[in-house]
Scaffold this motif. Sequence first.
Motif: not given
Length: 275
Positions: A124-125, A133-143, A160-170, A193-198
């Motif tokens: 996944l990461a 990378a393929a489209c040049g979107l900064p990681a900070s713009r992906l949630e 571990d996967m959550l931390h890997q993703l966080r390290k990418l900057g998403v 970063d965010k909680i979505k309330i059902d």
Amino acid sequence: AKGDGRRTYRFFEAGMDQRAKTRRSLELELRQAISDGSLEAYYQPVVNIEDGKISSCEALLRWRHPERGMISPAEFIPIAEDSGLIDQLGLWVLNAACAEAVTWPDHVRVAVNVSPMQFRSQSLALNVAAALAACGLPASRLELEITEAVLIRDDEAALDMLHQLRKLGVRIALDDFGTGYSSLSYLLRFPFDKIKIDRSFIRDIAGPGASSSIVQAVVNIAAASDMTTTAEGVETEQQRNLLYILGCTEMQGYLFSPAIPAAEVRRLLLSHRAR
Ligand code: C2E
Ligand code: CA
Ligand code: CA
Ligand code: CA
């Protein structure tokens, strides 16, 4: 009476059979749909409760079936999960959403749903990094939106996967909050970063039940841990006003906009900026 019972049984059996057939054919057609363009990502704006500005848009899959019409993701995502098609489907929507977000104003993020099964895949990461990378979107713009189901099984691997993703900057959002089992404990284990309330809580928020107290509690916990809160399924001004008073950060729902095609979102974002 005995005869009736048997008849009922046969009828039931036939029903099961029909359902299994429908499912199998949908699975085959879904496989086809991924490659032939009948799948489309719609986008639903998420707005700041205070000033109504669009902060992000959530990608939501739509399947225009040649005979059955629009099929809801609630119907075909489970089929994709069971048949293993979800990896391909997930990759498709991830890449489509990133490519779309590049055309939006810089401050607008894109949110993509990640199913529990996708989350369990070790790649996944890597896939996320490649899509950015393929489209040049900064990681900070992906949630990425994940549900509690991700954390129930295999805790260590999931963290571990959550931390890997966080390290990418998403950014990582916890979706459908409140519908799972031991929701609160998950909040302590990983800094989302965010909680979505059902939506179920938002629907009842003006009623006599405990919904507004629960929303208040979630907002308080989130604020104490540096997380923002998004209310899902906001349909009325009354709900919006209550959520504002409770201190919720953002809202998403038919009151502002349903999920709309990519071209419409682009138009909306342009006019929104010009306002
Ligand atoms: P979700 O992630 O909780 O998405 C929110 C759902 O609520 C969407 O349904 C959205 O159209 C709907 N909604 C938004 N505002 C309102 C409102 O004010 N009132 C009401 N009644 N509904 C509202 P949708 O698009 O049918 O998607 C259903 C579910 O399918 C999603 O729930 C998500 O779990 C799944 N899904 C959709 N797209 C994807 C995808 O690309 N990947 C994965 N893994 N799952 C997806
Ligand atoms: Ca979601
Ligand atoms: Ca949700
Ligand atoms: Ca939901």
